[in-house]
Scaffold this motif. Structure first.
Motif, PDB file in Angstrom:
ATOM      1  N   LYS A 297      30.040 -12.739  -0.067  1.00 26.62           N
ATOM      2  CA  LYS A 297      31.308 -13.447  -0.233  1.00 26.62           C
ATOM      3  C   LYS A 297      31.548 -14.256   1.036  1.00 26.62           C
ATOM      4  CE  LYS A 297      33.960  -9.417   1.302  1.00 26.62           C
ATOM      5  NZ  LYS A 297      35.071  -8.493   1.009  1.00 26.62           N
ATOM      6  N   PRO A 298      32.375 -15.299   0.971  1.00 23.58           N
ATOM      7  CA  PRO A 298      32.551 -16.163   2.138  1.00 23.58           C
ATOM      8  C   PRO A 298      33.126 -15.402   3.331  1.00 23.58           C
ATOM      9  CG  PRO A 298      33.512 -17.147   0.173  1.00 23.58           C
ATOM     10  CD  PRO A 298      33.179 -15.740  -0.183  1.00 23.58           C
ATOM     11  N   PHE A 299      32.728 -15.801   4.517  1.00 21.04           N
ATOM     12  CA  PHE A 299      33.284 -15.216   5.722  1.00 21.04           C
ATOM     13  C   PHE A 299      34.808 -15.284   5.677  1.00 21.04           C
ATOM     14  CE2 PHE A 299      35.169 -15.610   9.888  1.00 21.04           C
ATOM     15  CZ  PHE A 299      34.601 -14.552  10.569  1.00 21.04           C
ATOM     16  N   PHE A 372      27.515 -10.148  18.375  1.00 16.56           N
ATOM     17  CA  PHE A 372      28.519 -10.447  17.360  1.00 16.56           C
ATOM     18  C   PHE A 372      28.603  -9.260  16.410  1.00 16.56           C
ATOM     19  CE2 PHE A 372      27.158 -14.579  18.871  1.00 16.56           C
ATOM     20  CZ  PHE A 372      28.346 -15.292  18.951  1.00 16.56           C
ATOM     21  N   SER A 373      29.783  -8.988  15.911  1.00  9.85           N
ATOM     22  CA  SER A 373      29.975  -7.828  15.040  1.00  9.85           C
ATOM     23  C   SER A 373      29.657  -8.144  13.583  1.00  9.85           C
ATOM     24  CB  SER A 373      31.415  -7.312  15.150  1.00  9.85           C
ATOM     25  OG  SER A 373      32.342  -8.361  14.877  1.00  9.85           O
ATOM     26  N   GLN A 374      29.715  -9.408  13.204  1.00 13.97           N
ATOM     27  CA  GLN A 374      29.372  -9.791  11.832  1.00 13.97           C
ATOM     28  C   GLN A 374      28.884 -11.233  11.791  1.00 13.97           C
ATOM     29  OE1 GLN A 374      32.837 -10.573   9.123  1.00 13.97           O
ATOM     30  NE2 GLN A 374      34.030  -9.596  10.750  1.00 13.97           N
ATOM     31  N   ALA A 375      28.074 -11.522  10.798  1.00 15.60           N
ATOM     32  CA  ALA A 375      27.559 -12.884  10.614  1.00 15.60           C
ATOM     33  C   ALA A 375      27.312 -13.096   9.132  1.00 15.60           C
ATOM     34  CB  ALA A 375      26.275 -13.092  11.404  1.00 15.60           C
ATOM     35  N   SER A 376      27.921 -14.114   8.561  1.00 14.80           N
ATOM     36  CA  SER A 376      27.753 -14.373   7.133  1.00 14.80           C
ATOM     37  C   SER A 376      27.992 -15.848   6.844  1.00 14.80           C
ATOM     38  CB  SER A 376      28.714 -13.512   6.307  1.00 14.80           C
ATOM     39  OG  SER A 376      30.056 -13.774   6.665  1.00 14.80           O
ATOM     40  N   ARG A 377      27.636 -16.247   5.647  1.00 18.26           N
ATOM     41  CA  ARG A 377      27.844 -17.634   5.229  1.00 18.26           C
ATOM     42  C   ARG A 377      29.313 -17.852   4.882  1.00 18.26           C
ATOM     43  NH1 ARG A 377      26.199 -20.649   0.426  1.00 18.26           N
ATOM     44  NH2 ARG A 377      25.997 -18.654  -0.619  1.00 18.26           N
ATOM     45  N   TRP A 378      29.751 -19.088   4.928  1.00 20.97           N
ATOM     46  CA  TRP A 378      31.113 -19.440   4.501  1.00 20.97           C
ATOM     47  C   TRP A 378      31.051 -20.636   3.569  1.00 20.97           C
ATOM     48  CZ3 TRP A 378      33.761 -24.076   5.002  1.00 20.97           C
ATOM     49  CH2 TRP A 378      35.111 -24.042   4.589  1.00 20.97           C
ATOM     50  N   TRP A 379      31.866 -20.591   2.549  1.00 20.47           N
ATOM     51  CA  TRP A 379      32.064 -21.765   1.706  1.00 20.47           C
ATOM     52  C   TRP A 379      33.518 -21.777   1.254  1.00 20.47           C
ATOM     53  CZ3 TRP A 379      29.355 -17.459   0.196  1.00 20.47           C
ATOM     54  CH2 TRP A 379      29.788 -16.779  -0.941  1.00 20.47           C
ATOM     55  N   GLY A 380      34.050 -22.962   1.051  1.00 20.74           N
ATOM     56  CA  GLY A 380      35.450 -23.085   0.653  1.00 20.74           C
ATOM     57  C   GLY A 380      35.853 -24.544   0.516  1.00 20.74           C
ATOM     58  N   ARG A 381      37.114 -24.775   0.188  1.00 23.18           N
ATOM     59  CA  ARG A 381      37.612 -26.131  -0.042  1.00 23.18           C
ATOM     60  C   ARG A 381      38.044 -26.767   1.284  1.00 23.18           C
ATOM     61  NH1 ARG A 381      37.687 -27.101  -5.254  1.00 23.18           N
ATOM     62  NH2 ARG A 381      37.813 -25.371  -6.728  1.00 23.18           N
ATOM     63  N   ASN A 382      37.773 -28.068   1.387  1.00 22.71           N
ATOM     64  CA  ASN A 382      38.098 -28.772   2.627  1.00 22.71           C
ATOM     65  C   ASN A 382      39.456 -29.456   2.602  1.00 22.71           C
ATOM     66  OD1 ASN A 382      37.678 -31.009   0.970  1.00 22.71           O
ATOM     67  ND2 ASN A 382      35.629 -31.436   1.804  1.00 22.71           N
ATOM     68  N   ILE A 394      29.102 -23.579   5.378  1.00 22.06           N
ATOM     69  CA  ILE A 394      28.531 -23.404   6.719  1.00 22.06           C
ATOM     70  C   ILE A 394      27.525 -22.263   6.635  1.00 22.06           C
ATOM     71  CG2 ILE A 394      28.985 -22.837   9.136  1.00 22.06           C
ATOM     72  CD1 ILE A 394      31.778 -24.009   8.789  1.00 22.06           C
ATOM     73  N   ASP A 395      26.306 -22.509   7.118  1.00 22.03           N
ATOM     74  CA  ASP A 395      25.228 -21.532   6.963  1.00 22.03           C
ATOM     75  C   ASP A 395      25.576 -20.176   7.561  1.00 22.03           C
ATOM     76  OD1 ASP A 395      23.703 -23.421   5.692  1.00 22.03           O
ATOM     77  OD2 ASP A 395      22.540 -23.969   7.465  1.00 22.03           O
ATOM     78  N   ILE A 396      26.124 -20.182   8.774  1.00 21.82           N
ATOM     79  CA  ILE A 396      26.454 -18.914   9.447  1.00 21.82           C
ATOM     80  C   ILE A 396      27.780 -19.052  10.175  1.00 21.82           C
ATOM     81  CG2 ILE A 396      25.764 -17.203  11.175  1.00 21.82           C
ATOM     82  CD1 ILE A 396      22.872 -18.046  10.799  1.00 21.82           C
ATOM     83  N   SER A 430      33.991 -27.037  10.174  1.00 23.02           N
ATOM     84  CA  SER A 430      34.595 -25.827  10.744  1.00 23.02           C
ATOM     85  C   SER A 430      36.111 -25.920  10.840  1.00 23.02           C
ATOM     86  CB  SER A 430      34.007 -25.543  12.132  1.00 23.02           C
ATOM     87  OG  SER A 430      34.397 -26.560  13.059  1.00 23.02           O
ATOM     88  N   GLY A 431      36.654 -27.133  10.608  1.00 15.73           N
ATOM     89  CA  GLY A 431      38.089 -27.320  10.756  1.00 15.73           C
ATOM     90  C   GLY A 431      38.915 -26.391   9.882  1.00 15.73           C
ATOM     91  N   ALA A 432      38.472 -26.171   8.640  1.00 18.13           N
ATOM     92  CA  ALA A 432      39.234 -25.314   7.728  1.00 18.13           C
ATOM     93  C   ALA A 432      39.350 -23.893   8.268  1.00 18.13           C
ATOM     94  CB  ALA A 432      38.572 -25.313   6.352  1.00 18.13           C
ATOM     95  N   LEU A 433      38.258 -23.384   8.838  1.00 16.14           N
ATOM     96  CA  LEU A 433      38.305 -22.030   9.376  1.00 16.14           C
ATOM     97  C   LEU A 433      39.039 -21.968  10.704  1.00 16.14           C
ATOM     98  CD1 LEU A 433      34.839 -20.370   8.617  1.00 16.14           C
ATOM     99  CD2 LEU A 433      37.091 -19.539   7.966  1.00 16.14           C
TER     100      LEU A 433
END
Length: 490
Positions: A297-299, A372-382, A394-396, A430-433
């Motif tokens: 699931k997305p970061f 780092f304590s966690q690393a995962s992919r992210w996807w979402g609306r801009n 974003i890959d990671i 990365s702006g959304a996050l």
């Protein structure tokens, strides 16, 4: 290449040694997938301090007959060998009361390791209850360490470790043995760094798979020899692995095949397999429990996020379902060169996904000189509202809560250098996050197989660019325990 290579089991060995050194009897459960190195770990641990027994499916009488040969030789006591036993309890009763066993236990704790314990259960479903009685009434009073080991993860967890098992609560320790990490591959094959990466993408960190590689062949030569012929040692390994876990693996094969064809959502798998949602969900839960697939699931998303994606997590299985299964007819017809050519034509796409997973692993290991304590992919609306163009990925995204840092990273396994526009796009995406995590430090990284092109002088201290040679340098520094010198990575 030595077939007895034993690499990086220091922590696992320490766990076993700590249990052995403790006062009193102990019952240790060791399990993990086929070929992961359980047998070698057990034998290295035992040394001359006990016995190793590999169970078979031949039933109690034959297994007891074979076991008493091994224990008689260890104790130098022919009387045990000459005795006849009808069941395991009577065998251990006589064994524990023998003067040779008691004298040996007085000198040092005796290790008794029974490998492939599920084979005993297959032949006699009462085995967990029988060994619970043996441990409670006989071995618990002795200076003994009993190790029960197995390759069937589901059976070890359900029949030995679960709350419903008669053995529940008796164990003094347990260990699920994992494959080796990428950092240890160089101890198996003398390849350049790019080919080491590709070897990890295909064979993973399973020691027995790596030991099957011919040191005189290049990467593609070993892929061809081990998997692209009917006699190849890993050609049918995937099917053997699944039969170890499932009596009827057909539907599990179907789910894994569906994922390998790009069906990563629950709905897509249901459509592909024609199975109902509840059945597919059940199969997915089992496959996840065995560590054969992972859910994504997305970061930053919460547990209620519904549109989750499912991926095959085991590198070998991922490659096998992607390439070997769909080419079985050609392989059976000895069209090795044609199959290999097809694999090589599309391998960059396959490797790109694996490269992301490798960099997640290395980031969590501390390749940047910080953890780092966690690393995962992210996807979402801009937020642009443009249909078909409003989804970003974003890959990671790696996060450190202790430092209050978010790292945004892209990974590119391409034959061409990465242009500056990729980095500029990463900052924009990365702006959304960044809006969701105000007040913390943001850093950036781009990992590229083939380096970079364009002018990067204006890239600031918050960014690291690494090609394969840089990643290799960072890994070497990590293995030497040194802090990464950021100046060498742009």
């Amino acid at each position: 290449m030595s077939q007895q290579k034993f690499v990086n089991r220091v922590e696992d060995m320490k766990i076993l040694e700590d249990i052995w050194s403790a006062n009193g009897a102990s019952l240790f459960i060791l399990y993990g997938r086929r070929r992961v190195g359980k047998t070698e770990l057990i034998n290295r641990f035992i040394g001359g301090r006990g016995v190793y027994f590999l169970a078979t499916t031949e039933g109690d009488r034959e297994n007891i007959r074979s076991f008493k040969v091994i224990i008689s030789k260890f104790l130098g006591d022919d009387s045990i060998l000459k005795a006849s036993f009808d069941d395991w309890h009577s065998f251990f009763s006589v064994l524990s009361s023998s003067s040779s066993f008691q004298a040996r236990a007085m000198r040092s704790k005796i290790i008794i390791a029974i490998d492939e314990f599920p084979y005993l259960i297959d032949s006699n479903r009462a085995i967990p209850s029988i060994f619970q009685k043996i441990y409670d009434t006989i071995l618990r009073q002795m200076n003994v360490m009993l190790i029960l080991s197995g390759s069937s993860i589901s059976m070890m967890e359900n029949e030995v470790l679960s709350y419903k098992s008669p053995l529940y609560g008796r164990r003094t320790g347990q260990l699920r043995l994992s494959p080796l990490k990428f950092r240890h591959l160089a101890e198996f094959v003398d390849y350049g760094f790019e080919d080491l990466c590709k070897t990890y993408f295909v064979f993973g960190g399973v020691p027995e798979y790596l030991l099957k590689l011919d040191p005189d062949l290049d990467f593609w030569g070993n892929v061809s020899r081990t998997m692209l012929s009917r006699g190849g040692p890993l050609y049918e390994e995937a099917e053997f692995l699944l039969r170890t876990e499932f009596r009827e693996p057909k539907n599990y094969m179907l789910i894994l095949k569906s994922i390998s064809y790009g069906n990563h959502t629950l709905g897509e798998m249901c459509s592909y397999s024609s199975l109902d949602k509840s059945m597919v969900s059940k199969y997915l839960d089992v496959l996840m429990a065995l560590g054969l697939i992972t859910v994504e699931k997305p970061f930053g998303s919460n547990d209620k996020f519904k549109k989750r994606l499912y991926w095959i997590s085991d590198q070998y299985l991922k490659f096998w379902f992607r390439y070997i299964l769909q080419h079985k007819s050609e392989i059976e017809s000895s069209h090795t060169e044609e199959v290999l050519s097809d694999i090589m034509d599309t391998f960059s796409s396959f490797a790109g996904e694996q490269f992301e997973n490798l960099m997640k692993e290395l980031l969590l290991d501390g390749i940047l000189g910080r953890s780092f304590s966690q690393a995962s992919r992210w996807w979402g609306r801009n937020g642009t509202g443009k249909k078909g163009m409003d989804i970003e990925e974003i890959d990671i995204v790696a996060y450190s809560e202790t430092r209050g840092e978010l790292l945004f990273a892209e990974c590119k396994w391409t034959n061409s250098p990465v242009p500056k526009s990729l980095f500029q796009g990463l900052r924009a995406k990365s702006g959304a996050l960044r809006k969701q995590y105000p007040g913390i430090k943001y850093t950036y990284a781009v990992f590229s197989k083939s380096g970079f092109r364009g002018e990067y002088k204006e890239i600031g201290e918050d960014t690291i660019l690494m090609d394969l040679s840089d990643i290799q340098k960072g890994l070497n520094e990590l293995l030497r325990g040194k802090k990464m010198d950021r100046s060498v990575f742009y």
